[in-house]
Design a protein around this motif. Sequence first.
Motif, PDB file in Angstrom:
ATOM      1  N   PHE A 172       5.228  -1.079 -12.172  1.00  0.00           N
ATOM      2  CA  PHE A 172       4.450  -0.128 -11.387  1.00  0.00           C
ATOM      3  C   PHE A 172       3.890   0.999 -12.247  1.00  0.00           C
ATOM      4  O   PHE A 172       3.888   2.166 -11.868  1.00  0.00           O
ATOM      5  CB  PHE A 172       5.281   0.430 -10.223  1.00  0.00           C
ATOM      6  CG  PHE A 172       5.553  -0.610  -9.167  1.00  0.00           C
ATOM      7  CD1 PHE A 172       4.583  -0.954  -8.242  1.00  0.00           C
ATOM      8  CD2 PHE A 172       6.772  -1.270  -9.131  1.00  0.00           C
ATOM      9  CE1 PHE A 172       4.825  -1.929  -7.284  1.00  0.00           C
ATOM     10  CE2 PHE A 172       7.024  -2.242  -8.175  1.00  0.00           C
ATOM     11  CZ  PHE A 172       6.045  -2.576  -7.249  1.00  0.00           C
ATOM     12  N   VAL A 173       3.414   0.594 -13.416  1.00  0.00           N
ATOM     13  CA  VAL A 173       2.656   1.483 -14.290  1.00  0.00           C
ATOM     14  C   VAL A 173       1.191   1.068 -14.199  1.00  0.00           C
ATOM     15  O   VAL A 173       0.875  -0.124 -14.309  1.00  0.00           O
ATOM     16  CB  VAL A 173       3.147   1.397 -15.750  1.00  0.00           C
ATOM     17  CG1 VAL A 173       2.293   2.285 -16.653  1.00  0.00           C
ATOM     18  CG2 VAL A 173       4.612   1.794 -15.838  1.00  0.00           C
TER      19      VAL A 173
ATOM     20  N   ALA B 158       0.552   2.952  -3.772  1.00  0.00           N
ATOM     21  CA  ALA B 158      -0.174   3.998  -3.053  1.00  0.00           C
ATOM     22  C   ALA B 158       0.659   5.275  -3.099  1.00  0.00           C
ATOM     23  O   ALA B 158       1.860   5.250  -2.810  1.00  0.00           O
ATOM     24  CB  ALA B 158      -0.430   3.581  -1.611  1.00  0.00           C
ATOM     25  N   ARG B 159       0.005   6.369  -3.457  1.00  0.00           N
ATOM     26  CA  ARG B 159       0.720   7.640  -3.588  1.00  0.00           C
ATOM     27  C   ARG B 159       0.016   8.716  -2.755  1.00  0.00           C
ATOM     28  O   ARG B 159      -1.211   8.876  -2.835  1.00  0.00           O
ATOM     29  CB  ARG B 159       0.773   8.076  -5.049  1.00  0.00           C
ATOM     30  CG  ARG B 159       1.554   9.372  -5.283  1.00  0.00           C
ATOM     31  CD  ARG B 159       1.524   9.763  -6.750  1.00  0.00           C
ATOM     32  NE  ARG B 159       2.156   8.763  -7.574  1.00  0.00           N
ATOM     33  CZ  ARG B 159       3.471   8.722  -7.809  1.00  0.00           C
ATOM     34  NH1 ARG B 159       4.269   9.625  -7.260  1.00  0.00           N
ATOM     35  NH2 ARG B 159       3.973   7.783  -8.578  1.00  0.00           N
TER      36      ARG B 159
ATOM     37  N   THR C 188      -3.780  -0.387  -9.047  1.00  0.00           N
ATOM     38  CA  THR C 188      -3.170  -1.650  -9.464  1.00  0.00           C
ATOM     39  C   THR C 188      -2.230  -1.369 -10.628  1.00  0.00           C
ATOM     40  O   THR C 188      -2.552  -0.584 -11.521  1.00  0.00           O
ATOM     41  CB  THR C 188      -4.252  -2.649  -9.894  1.00  0.00           C
ATOM     42  OG1 THR C 188      -5.157  -2.851  -8.807  1.00  0.00           O
ATOM     43  CG2 THR C 188      -3.636  -3.985 -10.271  1.00  0.00           C
ATOM     44  N   THR C 189      -1.074  -2.003 -10.625  1.00  0.00           N
ATOM     45  CA  THR C 189      -0.067  -1.725 -11.648  1.00  0.00           C
ATOM     46  C   THR C 189       0.481  -3.022 -12.235  1.00  0.00           C
ATOM     47  O   THR C 189       0.173  -4.123 -11.759  1.00  0.00           O
ATOM     48  CB  THR C 189       1.101  -0.918 -11.052  1.00  0.00           C
ATOM     49  OG1 THR C 189       1.828  -1.757 -10.135  1.00  0.00           O
ATOM     50  CG2 THR C 189       0.598   0.305 -10.314  1.00  0.00           C
TER      51      THR C 189
ATOM     52  N   LYS D 263       5.068   1.037  -2.650  1.00  0.00           N
ATOM     53  CA  LYS D 263       4.902  -0.004  -3.662  1.00  0.00           C
ATOM     54  C   LYS D 263       4.785  -1.350  -2.947  1.00  0.00           C
ATOM     55  O   LYS D 263       5.599  -1.665  -2.077  1.00  0.00           O
ATOM     56  CB  LYS D 263       6.085  -0.005  -4.626  1.00  0.00           C
ATOM     57  CG  LYS D 263       6.209   1.292  -5.417  1.00  0.00           C
ATOM     58  CD  LYS D 263       7.429   1.287  -6.322  1.00  0.00           C
ATOM     59  CE  LYS D 263       7.544   2.596  -7.099  1.00  0.00           C
ATOM     60  NZ  LYS D 263       8.755   2.627  -7.960  1.00  0.00           N
ATOM     61  N   PHE D 264       3.776  -2.126  -3.366  1.00  0.00           N
ATOM     62  CA  PHE D 264       3.425  -3.331  -2.622  1.00  0.00           C
ATOM     63  C   PHE D 264       3.226  -4.490  -3.595  1.00  0.00           C
ATOM     64  O   PHE D 264       2.572  -4.335  -4.634  1.00  0.00           O
ATOM     65  CB  PHE D 264       2.143  -3.073  -1.833  1.00  0.00           C
ATOM     66  CG  PHE D 264       1.688  -4.228  -0.997  1.00  0.00           C
ATOM     67  CD1 PHE D 264       2.271  -4.496   0.230  1.00  0.00           C
ATOM     68  CD2 PHE D 264       0.667  -5.057  -1.437  1.00  0.00           C
ATOM     69  CE1 PHE D 264       1.844  -5.559   1.004  1.00  0.00           C
ATOM     70  CE2 PHE D 264       0.234  -6.117  -0.677  1.00  0.00           C
ATOM     71  CZ  PHE D 264       0.825  -6.374   0.550  1.00  0.00           C
ATOM     72  N   ILE D 265       3.807  -5.630  -3.276  1.00  0.00           N
ATOM     73  CA  ILE D 265       3.665  -6.836  -4.094  1.00  0.00           C
ATOM     74  C   ILE D 265       3.171  -7.967  -3.206  1.00  0.00           C
ATOM     75  O   ILE D 265       3.727  -8.212  -2.132  1.00  0.00           O
ATOM     76  CB  ILE D 265       5.004  -7.240  -4.745  1.00  0.00           C
ATOM     77  CG1 ILE D 265       5.573  -6.089  -5.574  1.00  0.00           C
ATOM     78  CG2 ILE D 265       4.818  -8.476  -5.618  1.00  0.00           C
ATOM     79  CD1 ILE D 265       6.959  -6.372  -6.132  1.00  0.00           C
TER      80      ILE D 265
END
Length: 219
Positions: A57-58, A78-79, A52-53, A140-142
């Motif tokens: 996205f930190v 997700a990485r 969670t960021t 990256k997901f919002i």
Amino acid sequence: MQKGFVDKLVQRIVDNIEINVADIHIRYEDTVLVPGQTVSAGVCLESFVVTTTDEDFVRQFVDRTGSGGQHTKVHKMARVEGFSVYWRIDDKERFALLPTERRSSELREFVAQQSVAPTGDSGGGLERGDLIRPTGAVLKFIHSDDPDDKTGPKFEASFEMDDVKMDFRAEQYEQALSLKDSAAALANWQMFFPYRPKTTPKQDPRAWWRCAWQNTPGR
């Protein structure tokens, strides 16, 4: 509608769930396909992390329960790191013969070595047997769960991936075709195996004639 303590606690947990998977190695070894050689193929994944960021996205712990409804978007990232696929035409490693504990440590060490991308072709991916050299990706997901928000989409996603380098040798292709034929032959053998007598033809010839009759197509 005001949320109760349990609802707020559940929301905090769900919003901050993280997934961390590391050192994944799926391997296949074959000592029959090519006599005198060990053919190995596998998939390696150094790490897969979902966090969670914040809006940049930190990585950050998010608490939306006290925001008064002002921050209704959840940002996740997700990485994937060190994903690779290999096919070794004559592997000197035989993990299947190792004791269980040592095998696990050796497989993890293999993932660490495999995650380092080789440079060039000479002594690099071709010599190492890489089909897909180590690569990574970021998703990256919002997500907006505000039912009254009509200004934007409910879901947004962006995907970034490192350069993908693939190597494929003629020997690997030939072995893949041989493995396909071997799998087809095994499936055919399994079809008739239940009818195979447990005795030798000399011990019980009648049973073998019965087996041949039962497996004759169009009889």
